[in-house]
Motif scaffolding. Structure first.
Motif, PDB file in Angstrom:
ATOM      1  N   LYS A   4     -31.548 124.627  47.069  1.00 33.61           N
ATOM      2  CA  LYS A   4     -32.702 124.142  46.292  1.00 33.61           C
ATOM      3  C   LYS A   4     -33.671 125.291  46.000  1.00 33.61           C
ATOM      4  O   LYS A   4     -34.171 125.419  44.884  1.00 33.61           O
ATOM      5  N   ILE A   5     -33.904 126.101  47.013  1.00 30.97           N
ATOM      6  CA  ILE A   5     -34.830 127.227  46.820  1.00 30.97           C
ATOM      7  C   ILE A   5     -34.238 128.194  45.787  1.00 30.97           C
ATOM      8  O   ILE A   5     -34.935 128.681  44.890  1.00 30.97           O
ATOM      9  N   GLY A   6     -32.935 128.427  45.918  1.00 30.82           N
ATOM     10  CA  GLY A   6     -32.257 129.325  44.982  1.00 30.82           C
ATOM     11  C   GLY A   6     -32.359 128.822  43.549  1.00 30.82           C
ATOM     12  O   GLY A   6     -32.540 129.600  42.616  1.00 30.82           O
TER      13      GLY A   6
ATOM     14  N   LEU B 240     -19.732 140.416  45.290  1.00 26.46           N
ATOM     15  CA  LEU B 240     -20.363 140.136  46.574  1.00 26.46           C
ATOM     16  C   LEU B 240     -21.887 140.108  46.472  1.00 26.46           C
ATOM     17  O   LEU B 240     -22.563 139.576  47.340  1.00 26.46           O
ATOM     18  N   MET B 241     -22.400 140.724  45.416  1.00 29.67           N
ATOM     19  CA  MET B 241     -23.852 140.744  45.209  1.00 29.67           C
ATOM     20  C   MET B 241     -24.289 139.603  44.296  1.00 29.67           C
ATOM     21  O   MET B 241     -25.431 139.559  43.862  1.00 29.67           O
ATOM     22  N   HIS B 242     -23.342 138.747  43.929  1.00 30.18           N
ATOM     23  CA  HIS B 242     -23.665 137.646  43.000  1.00 30.18           C
ATOM     24  C   HIS B 242     -23.140 136.317  43.540  1.00 30.18           C
ATOM     25  O   HIS B 242     -22.893 135.402  42.776  1.00 30.18           O
ATOM     26  N   ASP B 243     -22.933 136.226  44.846  1.00 29.25           N
ATOM     27  CA  ASP B 243     -22.203 135.062  45.340  1.00 29.25           C
ATOM     28  C   ASP B 243     -23.000 134.142  46.257  1.00 29.25           C
ATOM     29  O   ASP B 243     -22.452 133.199  46.807  1.00 29.25           O
ATOM     30  N   ASP B 244     -24.276 134.430  46.456  1.00 27.26           N
ATOM     31  CA  ASP B 244     -25.043 133.621  47.392  1.00 27.26           C
ATOM     32  C   ASP B 244     -26.504 133.656  46.974  1.00 27.26           C
ATOM     33  O   ASP B 244     -26.963 134.632  46.370  1.00 27.26           O
ATOM     34  N   ALA B 245     -27.228 132.599  47.346  1.00 34.05           N
ATOM     35  CA  ALA B 245     -28.660 132.566  47.004  1.00 34.05           C
ATOM     36  C   ALA B 245     -29.388 133.778  47.577  1.00 34.05           C
ATOM     37  O   ALA B 245     -30.371 134.258  47.002  1.00 34.05           O
ATOM     38  N   ASP B 246     -28.895 134.292  48.707  1.00 35.36           N
ATOM     39  CA  ASP B 246     -29.537 135.479  49.315  1.00 35.36           C
ATOM     40  C   ASP B 246     -29.575 136.655  48.343  1.00 35.36           C
ATOM     41  O   ASP B 246     -30.464 137.500  48.420  1.00 35.36           O
ATOM     42  N   ASP B 247     -28.583 136.717  47.469  1.00 36.20           N
ATOM     43  CA  ASP B 247     -28.513 137.855  46.546  1.00 36.20           C
ATOM     44  C   ASP B 247     -29.664 137.857  45.541  1.00 36.20           C
ATOM     45  O   ASP B 247     -29.923 138.871  44.897  1.00 36.20           O
TER      46      ASP B 247
END
Lengths: 325, 536
Positions: B480-482, B432-439
């Motif tokens: 893109k930012i990620g 869950l800590m590796h699944d989105d650019a937010d992470d």
């Protein structure tokens, strides 16, 4: 027993209790970590606001001195605080666990005292014999084996392979529908009691054997023999009674220690007693609960010591508590 | 004496025999019970201690409570009490359209007022859980099935906050409005909206749940589930073997291998549930040297770690922090290229070109200043877990390139502090800590509350990108930012991916079916899994 001595004894006990409260408070608060960091490290690490709110919520944001004063006042007013984890008064949580601990530790302590005294006195009485040598070696083996090893072996052999006893817990699943059954609890308690007894017997045995060895060499034993008394009578009426005196202190302290429970045995048998509660409270940093547990431990040990002191004159009329010289 | 002893012996014998007979009798009776319910081995009765608000969210593990949404492994969210949701362009207003047929376990209807109440109550009582909602200014309910969250500042990761770690569970207004002091409230009813209703519990022993026949979503096929508290993992396995429990979660690879082939027991694997990285402290010498960190990226034999530490229940990972299996197109496939490839010769060359040479010929490298290197690898706990074993494997590996590392074991409470004074550590976090650019905000200089990140990593461009990412809701823009953030991470190397480990379940396949395609949110049996199960 002198009244003055009684007064001083109570005063010193109170002093010990007060000092213990202070030390306990300081030590517990000096421990690193908090409840939030244990249960939700990612939130606590990333979001200091969570920690801030948590401290405010449970009063940990106040200066330590203020917390201490409040804590002492509350303790003496009978308010030991609320457990963070359980949301219940600390005393209620402790008492419920204490009952479960007593169910296994009280019989185990009594059994170990009975067995230890019986075997220890026999071993001491027949010191140097083949039986004494054999028992002594067995006890060295028993003493070297930790309680959790017994717990694992008992579960494996009697619980898992032979299927004679449950693998843990204090009630079978049918209790959810049928309610509490004392036989069921007893049935579940057998293995933990056996494990604890096996672990506790050697300590009692060593003390009793040593005490008996000292008694055997006394003049009054020789006198009894000269009078022509049988060995069994000498053992029962002269040796055992005198050799038992050091056991009184040990029994009192052992019984007092029972309230602390046994972390390993309780964990392996999933027995929800004081040992496991202490371990869990320590693990999740439930500070009010930890303080309550240590306070209860201190209180019981102090009371047990006082009880031992005051009971001595009744057990041995020669002993006069409080009289010097 | 002899006569007395033998009499005593006989008495003991009779007592023991009687007890043995009685015990055997009770044992037979006990063995007859518990056929119908699904019995789940649980390590603690955490769920029933205190109340739901003191436990920190209810993502999916409580069975009785629900949140608005739940994170899934496909890179999105599943509706829970919300059937759909949207935000405005700058992610500052989030609208949730709620399911219209949900009821609380006591029969009261669930409405948007409960959602608003949950937010207001947490804030009013200043509960620590309200920190999750700190960016929310207020909640409005235009109708019974719509709840609108107005945020103080744009926050694209708002759904993440609501859904997990710890997430927010919705509580019933009609119950909680009379609870004045939630800190001192021990719940005994646990009224939620979930697929299972709390029926009763035996303290620290059993929790009985029954299927909620009025559940608004997919109704459970298992009618009763019992959580059996077994505090010791080995005892849990014995209980599974003996048939006392039906499922044990999060077992070790060694135990899994020992169970394979056992009659009536199957082992199921949820792939890639934990991501492991080698973290490096960018402020401490010599890991403050980018070239040194780059060299270390080539000194990790991932295959060996997967074999030795995880017994094959793990897969090497080569992508920058985000895991492709859960982060999907958020992963920039073009970075880091082959910059993480295992190549000890390349690692040696890089170290030498950076000035890390064995100048005194003792077999160990010194720093560019000719001083002996003091390399600390800090590990949380006693070193017996995966992190500790990985550190041991790496320590051995790095001897080949002339680096002598000291492994320092530390208590969990002191770990954060010790990590700051070390060079290496293992970062092991759920998928869950590796699944989105937010992470990727994990590497931001001061995170969003002013704290330093684990690595003491600081990059101005990275921080700017993270700030921008936070205020954009559009997925393509965020991707893109990620991508650019991952390029920076691959270049700066504050951490090196190692592997993703599997979660292993052992269960009674002779009693219950439906264990395929398990996707629990964390590491225990959860609501989603229970809904799939049926009697074999």
């Amino acid at each position: 027993m002198r009244l003055e001595y009684l007064g001083w004894r109570v005063f010193y006990s109170f002093l010990a209790f007060a000092i213990s409260i202070t030390f306990t408070f300081i030590l517990i608060h000096a421990m690193p970590g908090d409840y939030l960091h244990v249960i939700l490290p990612s939130l606590a690490d990333k979001n200091p606001l969570a920690t801030e709110l948590f401290e405010e919520q449970f009063g940990f944001d106040k200066p330590l001195v203020d917390q201490y004063v409040l804590y002492v006042i509350n303790v003496f007013q009978g308010n030991w605080g609320y457990s963070i984890q359980y949301g219940q008064p600390v005393t209620a949580v402790i008492i419920s666990k204490l009952c479960w601990t007593m169910i296994i530790l009280l019989p185990a302590t009594l059994l170990s005292i009975l067995i230890g005294v019986a075997i220890g006195s026999y071993s001491g009485w027949s010191s140097g014999s083949l039986a004494d040598s054999f028992i002594f070696k067995i006890m060295i083996f028993l003493g070297a084996v930790p309680s959790y090893w017994w717990a694992i072996i008992l579960i494996l052999v009697l619980g898992f392979y032979l299927g004679l006893f449950p693998l843990g817990g204090y009630m079978s699943v049918r209790a959810l529908n049928e309610g509490l059954s004392y036989y069921d609890v007893l049935y579940h308690a057998v293995l933990p009691i056996v494990a604890l007894t096996l672990a506790m017997v050697p300590g009692v045995y060593y003390l009793m054997r040593t005490s008996m060895l000292q008694t055997v060499g006394q003049d009054y034993i020789l006198t009894a023999r000269c009078k022509g008394l049988g060995e069994l009578k000498i053992l029962q009426h002269h040796a055992l009674k005198n050799a038992m005196l050091p056991m009184v202190t040990m029994m009192a302290i052992e019984l007092a220690h029972t309230i602390m429970g046994s972390v390993f045995v309780e964990t392996i048998f999933s027995w929800p007693g004081m040992g496991y509660l202490t371990y869990e409270a320590l693990r999740v940093r439930d500070i009010p609960l930890l303080q309550g547990i240590f306070l209860m431990d201190t209180l019981i040990i102090i009371l047990a010591n006082m009880a031992t002191d005051f009971s001595y004159p009744f057990i041995d009329p020669r002993a006069e508590v409080g009289k010097i010289g | 004496m002899t006569i007395k002893s033998s009499a005593m012996g006989r008495a003991f014998g009779i007592l023991f025999l009687s007890f043995f007979v009685a015990a055997s009798f009770i044992g037979n009776v006990a063995a007859d019970s518990g056929e119908d319910p699904l019995v789940i081995a649980a390590s603690s009765s955490f769920f029933t201690q205190g109340n739901v608000l003191s436990k920190g969210g209810v993502p999916t593990g409580s069975f009785a409570y629900e949140g608005l949404i739940a994170r899934n492994r496909e890179g999105g969210y599943d509706g829970w009490l919300a059937k759909s949701w949207e935000s405005n362009d700058d992610a500052s207003i989030w609208t949730f359209h709620l399911v219209d047929n949900a009821t609380w376990h006591d029969g009261e209807p669930f409405t948007s007022e409960d959602v608003k109440f949950t937010h207001d109550y947490l804030k009013k009582k200043k509960l620590w859980l309200s920190s999750v909602l700190s960016k929310v200014d207020h909640v409005e309910c235009p109708d019974e099935n719509t709840a609108i969250f107005y945020l103080k500042t744009p926050f694209s990761a708002f759904l993440d906050s609501l859904s997990h770690c710890p997430g927010i569970g919705i509580i019933p207004k009609h119950i909680w409005e009379s609870v004045d002091d939630p800190d001192h409230y021990a719940d005994d009813k646990f009224i939620g909206t979930g697929p299972f209703k709390f029926e009763k519990a035996i303290s620290e022993q059993y929790v009985k749940l029954v299927a909620n026949e009025n559940y608004h979503g997919q109704k459970p096929q298992v009618k009763e589930a019992i959580l059996k508290i077994i505090t010791n993992k080995d005892s849990q396995i014995l209980s599974l073997r003996s048939g006392d429990v039906d499922v044990v979660s999060d077992i070790s690879p060694a135990v899994a291998k020992s169970l394979i082939g056992s009659q009536g027991i199957d082992v199921s694997v949820v792939p890639d549930t934990r991501g492991y990285e080698l973290g490096m402290q960018c402020n401490n010498s010599p890991t403050d040297n980018k070239d040194f960190r780059n060299a270390m990226a080539h000194a990790i034999n991932r295959e060996r770690i997967c074999d030795i530490v995880f017994d094959g229940y793990a897969h090497p990972t080569m992508t920058t922090f985000l895991m492709p299996v859960v982060a999907h197109d958020f992963v920039n496939e073009d970075v880091p290229g082959d910059d993480y490839g295992y190549d000890l010769k390349k690692a040696k060359d890089l170290l030498e070109s950076a000035g890390f040479l064995d100048s005194d010929g003792d077999g160990w490298r010194e720093g560019p200043d000719k001083e002996k290197l003091n390399l600390i690898f800090v590990i949380q706990g006693n070193g017996a877990d995966a992190s500790g074993r990985m550190a041991e494997v790496l320590k051995e590996e790095w001897k080949q390139i002339g680096l002598d590392v000291k492994i320092k074991l530390t208590e969990s409470e002191q770990y954060s502090e010790e990590r700051r004074h070390s060079n290496f550590f293992i970062s092991g976090m759920p998928y869950l800590m590796h699944d989105d650019a937010d992470d990727l905000s994990h590497f931001e200089c001061n995170s969003y509350f002013g704290q330093k990140n684990w690595y003491d990593f600081s990059n101005q461009r990275y921080n700017e990108l993270n700030e921008k990412l936070r205020s954009i809701a559009d997925r393509d823009e965020r991707r893109k930012i990620g991508y650019e953030m991952q390029e920076i991470l691959a270049d700066e190397v504050p951490s090196v991916p190692i592997c993703s480990a599997d979660l292993i379940f052992a269960h009674r396949s002779d009693r219950f079916a439906g264990w395929e395609n398990l996707t629990p949110l964390y590491w225990d049996v959860d609501t989603k899994m229970l809904l799939n199960l049926k009697r074999a």
